[in-house]
Every structure is written in structure tokens, then in C-alpha cells.
Design a protein around this motif. Structure first.
Motif, PDB file in Angstrom:
ATOM      1  N   ILE A 107     -16.053 -69.967  66.256  1.00 41.13           N
ATOM      2  CA  ILE A 107     -17.410 -69.893  65.695  1.00 41.13           C
ATOM      3  C   ILE A 107     -17.284 -69.945  64.187  1.00 41.13           C
ATOM      4  O   ILE A 107     -16.597 -69.111  63.585  1.00 41.13           O
ATOM      5  N   THR A 108     -17.895 -70.925  63.565  1.00 30.17           N
ATOM      6  CA  THR A 108     -17.826 -71.027  62.112  1.00 30.17           C
ATOM      7  C   THR A 108     -19.130 -70.496  61.519  1.00 30.17           C
ATOM      8  O   THR A 108     -20.206 -70.706  62.063  1.00 30.17           O
ATOM      9  N   VAL A 109     -19.001 -69.815  60.372  1.00 30.79           N
ATOM     10  CA  VAL A 109     -20.070 -68.941  59.894  1.00 30.79           C
ATOM     11  C   VAL A 109     -20.463 -69.290  58.460  1.00 30.79           C
ATOM     12  O   VAL A 109     -19.596 -69.527  57.605  1.00 30.79           O
ATOM     13  N   THR A 130     -10.539 -65.689  70.449  1.00 30.92           N
ATOM     14  CA  THR A 130     -11.859 -65.977  69.891  1.00 30.92           C
ATOM     15  C   THR A 130     -11.762 -65.845  68.380  1.00 30.92           C
ATOM     16  O   THR A 130     -11.327 -64.822  67.863  1.00 30.92           O
ATOM     17  N   PHE A 132     -13.389 -66.460  64.391  1.00 33.28           N
ATOM     18  CA  PHE A 132     -14.492 -66.679  63.454  1.00 33.28           C
ATOM     19  C   PHE A 132     -13.925 -67.265  62.163  1.00 33.28           C
ATOM     20  O   PHE A 132     -12.943 -66.750  61.623  1.00 33.28           O
ATOM     21  N   THR A 133     -14.556 -68.332  61.695  1.00 32.60           N
ATOM     22  CA  THR A 133     -14.078 -68.996  60.483  1.00 32.60           C
ATOM     23  C   THR A 133     -15.235 -69.196  59.503  1.00 32.60           C
ATOM     24  O   THR A 133     -16.396 -69.242  59.913  1.00 32.60           O
ATOM     25  N   SER A 152     -17.474 -63.634  58.249  1.00 32.57           N
ATOM     26  CA  SER A 152     -16.652 -64.006  59.411  1.00 32.57           C
ATOM     27  C   SER A 152     -15.645 -62.901  59.737  1.00 32.57           C
ATOM     28  O   SER A 152     -15.383 -62.608  60.909  1.00 32.57           O
ATOM     29  N   LEU A 155     -17.616 -60.045  61.450  1.00 34.14           N
ATOM     30  CA  LEU A 155     -17.966 -60.402  62.826  1.00 34.14           C
ATOM     31  C   LEU A 155     -16.747 -60.279  63.733  1.00 34.14           C
ATOM     32  O   LEU A 155     -16.846 -59.792  64.864  1.00 34.14           O
ATOM     33  N   ALA A 156     -15.604 -60.723  63.245  1.00 34.06           N
ATOM     34  CA  ALA A 156     -14.383 -60.624  64.036  1.00 34.06           C
ATOM     35  C   ALA A 156     -14.033 -59.162  64.316  1.00 34.06           C
ATOM     36  O   ALA A 156     -13.591 -58.809  65.418  1.00 34.06           O
ATOM     37  N   SER A 163     -10.276 -63.518  62.623  1.00 36.48           N
ATOM     38  CA  SER A 163     -10.991 -64.300  61.610  1.00 36.48           C
ATOM     39  C   SER A 163      -9.989 -64.992  60.696  1.00 36.48           C
ATOM     40  O   SER A 163      -8.862 -64.539  60.537  1.00 36.48           O
ATOM     41  N   SER A 194     -12.022 -74.786  61.531  1.00 35.98           N
ATOM     42  CA  SER A 194     -13.490 -74.753  61.483  1.00 35.98           C
ATOM     43  C   SER A 194     -14.088 -76.020  62.080  1.00 35.98           C
ATOM     44  O   SER A 194     -15.150 -75.977  62.713  1.00 35.98           O
ATOM     45  N   ALA A 197     -14.858 -75.930  65.781  1.00 40.41           N
ATOM     46  CA  ALA A 197     -15.801 -74.918  66.260  1.00 40.41           C
ATOM     47  C   ALA A 197     -16.742 -75.484  67.314  1.00 40.41           C
ATOM     48  O   ALA A 197     -17.155 -76.645  67.251  1.00 40.41           O
TER      49      ALA A 197
END
Length: 310
Positions: A107-109, A130, A132-133, A152, A155-156, A163, A194, A197
Motif C-alpha cells: 500500500i503506497t501512501v 504487508t 506500506f510505502t 506510512s 500505519l505499518a 514500512s 511503491s 502497490a
């Protein structure tokens, strides 16, 4: 049977009332997580737990009309006003992602106040598979909690996952300097991740608005901010894309220096989730929708009404 029923009631109370996770319940009761899951299912099947869905506050007819009009995958409309819309759409976004993020996804943020607020409503249990980037770099100490790297990472942490960070500025001072940064493996590897994603989550900026977070971000100097306004940019998507009121991509002289995804990278992501609302972002959201850069929209009722009528 009586003992099992007592255990089911206890587990249901811990899960639904105390809001413990299945792993926490399993650890406290010294049973397997699989058994916790099975007994929670049995709680519903045996009517120990009953679920009532309260549809008040939802706008299914309006949501369906907007899905058809803008060819969206999904839309969530919250009942909010100008004083509380940020909190309410951020909460809705957190709840949406709890339901739809899958184990092993990337998931890119993006960045900004709305996504920072969303972190407070966002939690789950995944693994380091999982990831986050950040959509864009953010090596700036000022307002760092608004930047992609920070969000990110947060969130991670909330998701007990992994992340990555882009250790470079959001906007390089020149193309040559950008190329120097992006040639480094520690930047290139994150950007490559990213690009893979399956979901992007971002808010939108309104550069014409005096209190735009773009001004606070430190990404652009005063002269550059002046140019952004003079070009009549109405929409800023994570500072990798700027749009005018007709959804034309503008200000390539700035985004060509951004250290992050490109607009084509963003388009290629299967589910682009936009979390934005408020009167001053009406034109921003409309421009991004017409540019087909949003798949899922989470917004407020006033914005939704505007988007239907415009």
C-alpha cells in the motif's frame, strides 16, 4: 455444552465489547487463535451474538449515482459538516482499509493532515509481508508528521507490518540532483516497491486555498508557490501531479523534479483511494475524478452533492 456456551459468551464479550484481537483473546485464555475464530463464528450461528446493521447516515442512492457518473469502484459518503468532516472522513477511511487490506499487499501512501488523522482510526494484525510505502520523498524536518514517510511508518506500526522510507527530499532542486538521488539503491528500491502497490491512499491539496497544507509542507519555496497559483492549479495529488480546473496535467517543471511515483505509476495502481472533502476541495476532487486518478472516493455529503450537480 454449558461450559462451551460460557466460553463462547466470554470470547464474544472480549472481542465485541472489550475490542481485543483474536490473538489477544487466545493468549489470555490459553487457547488457539483458530479456536477463538471458530467460537466467534458459532456465537453468531447460535444467536448468542446478533448483528444489526444501522443504515442511517448512509447515502446508497447518491453513492450509486456517483459510481456511475465517474466510473468509480466504490465511494463512501459520510454525514459531516465543515467543522468535523476531516475527522469523519478519516475515520471512514480507517474503517474502510481495515476491511479491505489483504495480507501481503503493498500500500503506497500520500501525505497531509487528513491521512495523518486517519492513522488514529487504523489498526489490524498483519505481518511484514504487508508493506506500506511512501508515494513521495520527504526529507524535511518541518511538519514531518504530515509527510509520506512518517504516515506510512505509523500505519505499518498500527498494522504490525512493515514500512519503507524514501530517504530523499520530495522535490529536488534540479533534474540532475533528482537523478543522483534516484540512482541510489536505497531510493530506487523503495520506488520500485511503491510501483508494485495494489492500493494507493492519498488526499488532495487545493493550491489556491490560503491555508493549503502545501504551503506548510516546505516542499516549495515562495516563488514556486506563486507559480503554482499563477498556473491556476486546483488540484495537487501528493505533489506528484498538479491539475487545472479542466483536469489537464500542468506544472511538469515541478513534478519532473519530484522524487516519488509518476502520474503513470499512479494510474497503474489498481485501486487509487482518495480521502478528501470540504468545500475548498470541491474543484480539486472534481478535477482528479475527471482525470481518472481516483478509483475509490471517501468524502462528505456536501462534496458528494456538488459532484453530482457539477
Amino acid at each position: 455444552m454449558k461450559n462451551e456456551r460460557r466460553l463462547i459468551v466470554k470470547i464474544a464479550e472480549m472481542y465485541y465489547k472489550e475490542e481485543l484481537t483474536q490473538n489477544q483473546i487466545a493468549n489470555q485464555l490459553n487457547i488457539s487463535r483458530m479456536r477463538v475464530s471458530r467460537l466467534l463464528k458459532k456465537a453468531i450461528e447460535s444467536s448468542i451474538v446478533t448483528i444489526n446493521i444501522n443504515y442511517s447516515g448512509l447515502f446508497s442512492d447518491l453513492e450509486n449515482e456517483l459510481i456511475d457518473k465517474y466510473n468509480l469502484k466504490d465511494i463512501i459518503i459520510v454525514d459531516a459538516n465543515e467543522s468535523d468532516y476531516v475527522v469523519k472522513i478519516a475515520e471512514a477511511a480507517g474503517n474502510y482499509l481495515k476491511q479491505y487490506i489483504l495480507e501481503g499487499e503493498i500500500i503506497t501512501v500520500g501525505w497531509g493532515k487528513t491521512l495523518k488523522t486517519m492513522v488514529n482510526y487504523y489498526a489490524g494484525e498483519f505481518t511484514e509481508q504487508t508493506v506500506f510505502t511512501p508515494i513521495i520523498g520527504s526529507h524535511n524536518p518541518d511538519y514531518f508528521t504530515l509527510h509520506s514517510n512518517y504516515i506510512s511508518s505509523e500505519l505499518a506500526t498500527k498494522f504490525k507490518s512493515k514500512s519503507l522510507s524514501i530517504l530523499a527530499p520530495a522535490i529536488a532542486s534540479s533534474i540532475d540532483k533528482k537523478n543522483l538521488y534516484t540512482s541510489e539503491d536505497y531510493v530506487k528500491d523503495v520506488l520500485d516497491t511503491s510501483k508494485k502497490a495494489t492500493k494507493a491512499i492519498f488526499s488532495l491539496g487545493s493550491p489556491q486555498y490560503d491555508e493549503s497544507t502545501l504551503i506548510e509542507s516546505g516542499y516549495f519555496n515562495k516563488n514556486e508557490l506563486k507559480q503554482i497559483r499563477e498556473k491556476r492549479a486546483v488540484c495537487d495529488i501528493a505533489s506528484i501531479v498538479f491539475l487545472d480546473e479542466n483536469s489537464n496535467i500542468i506544472l511538469n517543471e515541478f513534478t519532473d523534479r519530484s522524487i516519488g511515483l509518476t502520474v503513470n505509476d499512479l494510474r497503474a495502481i489498481p485501486n487509487k483511494i482518495c480521502v478528501a472533502g470540504g468545500q475548498y476541495k470541491h474543484l480539486s476532487i472534481h478535477a482528479a475524478l475527471n482525470a481518472q486518478l481516483i478509483d475509490t472516493l471517501i468524502t462528505d455529503i456536501d462534496t458528494a452533492d456538488f459532484l453530482l450537480k457539477v
